[in-house]
Scaffold this active site. Sequence first.
Site, PDB file in Angstrom:
ATOM      1  N   GLU A   1      -7.088   4.321   7.660  1.00 47.23           N
ATOM      2  CA  GLU A   1      -6.995   5.747   7.327  1.00 47.23           C
ATOM      3  C   GLU A   1      -8.272   6.230   6.638  1.00 47.23           C
ATOM      4  O   GLU A   1      -8.706   7.367   6.838  1.00 47.23           O
ATOM      5  CB  GLU A   1      -5.740   6.002   6.472  1.00 47.23           C
TER       6      GLU A   1
ATOM      7  N   SER B   1       3.304  -2.271  10.470  1.00 46.33           N
ATOM      8  CA  SER B   1       4.755  -2.248  10.673  1.00 46.33           C
ATOM      9  C   SER B   1       5.436  -3.575  10.356  1.00 46.33           C
ATOM     10  O   SER B   1       6.379  -3.974  11.039  1.00 46.33           O
ATOM     11  CB  SER B   1       5.078  -1.789  12.102  1.00 46.33           C
TER      12      SER B   1
ATOM     13  N   GLY C   1       2.702  -1.125   4.379  1.00 44.09           N
ATOM     14  CA  GLY C   1       2.736   0.301   4.054  1.00 44.09           C
ATOM     15  C   GLY C   1       4.171   0.736   3.795  1.00 44.09           C
ATOM     16  O   GLY C   1       4.727   0.530   2.721  1.00 44.09           O
ATOM     17  N   GLY C   2       4.795   1.316   4.818  1.00 47.84           N
ATOM     18  CA  GLY C   2       6.133   1.899   4.683  1.00 47.84           C
ATOM     19  C   GLY C   2       7.150   1.020   3.979  1.00 47.84           C
ATOM     20  O   GLY C   2       7.874   1.478   3.082  1.00 47.84           O
TER      21      GLY C   2
ATOM     22  N   HIS D   1      -9.513   0.711   4.668  1.00 50.72           N
ATOM     23  CA  HIS D   1      -8.253   0.906   5.400  1.00 50.72           C
ATOM     24  C   HIS D   1      -8.527   1.825   6.581  1.00 50.72           C
ATOM     25  O   HIS D   1      -9.379   2.725   6.497  1.00 50.72           O
ATOM     26  CB  HIS D   1      -7.213   1.528   4.458  1.00 50.72           C
TER      27      HIS D   1
ATOM     28  N   GLU E   1      -5.447  -5.302  10.571  1.00 48.80           N
ATOM     29  CA  GLU E   1      -4.444  -4.268  10.813  1.00 48.80           C
ATOM     30  C   GLU E   1      -4.776  -3.525  12.101  1.00 48.80           C
ATOM     31  O   GLU E   1      -5.600  -2.602  12.097  1.00 48.80           O
ATOM     32  CB  GLU E   1      -4.442  -3.263   9.661  1.00 48.80           C
TER      33      GLU E   1
ATOM     34  N   GLY F   1       2.169   2.095  10.762  1.00 43.95           N
ATOM     35  CA  GLY F   1       3.093   3.227  10.618  1.00 43.95           C
ATOM     36  C   GLY F   1       3.739   3.670  11.912  1.00 43.95           C
ATOM     37  O   GLY F   1       4.334   4.741  11.984  1.00 43.95           O
TER      38      GLY F   1
ATOM     39  N   ASN G   1       0.869  -1.180   0.000  1.00 45.92           N
ATOM     40  CA  ASN G   1       0.000   0.000   0.000  1.00 45.92           C
ATOM     41  C   ASN G   1       0.904   1.226   0.000  1.00 45.92           C
ATOM     42  O   ASN G   1       1.443   1.604   1.039  1.00 45.92           O
ATOM     43  CB  ASN G   1      -0.895  -0.024   1.250  1.00 45.92           C
ATOM     44  N   TRP G   2       1.077   1.808  -1.178  1.00 42.95           N
ATOM     45  CA  TRP G   2       2.011   2.941  -1.291  1.00 42.95           C
ATOM     46  C   TRP G   2       1.415   4.228  -0.719  1.00 42.95           C
ATOM     47  O   TRP G   2       2.112   5.243  -0.633  1.00 42.95           O
ATOM     48  CB  TRP G   2       2.389   3.161  -2.763  1.00 42.95           C
ATOM     49  N   LYS G   3       0.148   4.200  -0.377  1.00 44.23           N
ATOM     50  CA  LYS G   3      -0.534   5.391   0.153  1.00 44.23           C
ATOM     51  C   LYS G   3      -0.296   6.593  -0.785  1.00 44.23           C
ATOM     52  O   LYS G   3      -0.212   6.420  -1.991  1.00 44.23           O
ATOM     53  CB  LYS G   3      -0.089   5.681   1.588  1.00 44.23           C
TER      54      LYS G   3
END
Length: 254
Positions: free
Chosen positions: A99, A215, A236-237, A97, A169, A175, A10-12
């Site tokens: 977010e 994470s 993510g990251g 998600h 999640e 994150g 997930n590159w956001k």
Amino acid sequence: MSRRPIVAGNWKMNLDRAKARELTAAVAARVGEAGTTELVLCPPAVYLEAVGTTLGAGSPVALGAQNMHDKASGAFTGEVAPAMLVDLGCRYCILGHSERRTLFGETDAVVNAKTKAALAAGLIPIVCVGETLEEREAGRTAAVVTEQVQGSLAGLAPAEIEKVVVAYEPVWAIGTGKVATPQQAQEVHALVRGLLAGLASAAVAAKVRIQYGGSVKPDNAADLAVQPDIDGALVGGASLKADDFLGIARAFGA
Ligand code: PEP
């Protein structure tokens, strides 16, 4: 029951078009390192076409979106319809998600409508659920996840549930660098699988892939991967670096 592991990046709202292409090419060139793991890249919507073109038709790396609208077309300024994603070559779409839930007010009812629309359009939804730190500390993890799974997947036929990917999640792990312990994650994954059995059947639940997200890094992925109900990761990251993303994929696909 063997489920093919699935690791999605997930590159956001990160990268630019050139960097998106570069990362895609790097992942595609090294897809063999992922072993049996299915890889999915979920760039920002405006870069889906660039990433899809870089992958090329028939690529073993799948394309996924980060969000979509539940309606097929119409006066929804700024939104993207499910068929538009299919048109660009998407196979997956992340839905609900945390977010989206927290920053954009998506409820289980919204996620449910989107999940149905994704399936109807031929997309595989990656449906995200997970508790906040406050909810975990109040001992409400199971209740929150139960409500989210049942609400987000309400009214789906067993054959539709079978296609869905669920991502557990914990919000406190996204994150933050705080990964859930493999035991904490496995406990919730087993709960989710039980809920899926209740919504469909044990046979269907045994086929559904449940990703962990929060994470995940190459150095903690192996301990998560050996858990019986953890079938991959939503990343993510660490998905923004080919080495890290492939390292995670390798841990699940070894
Ligand atoms: C995510 O956004 O789905 C996620 C899990 O992020 P990170 O890996 O950065 O915690």
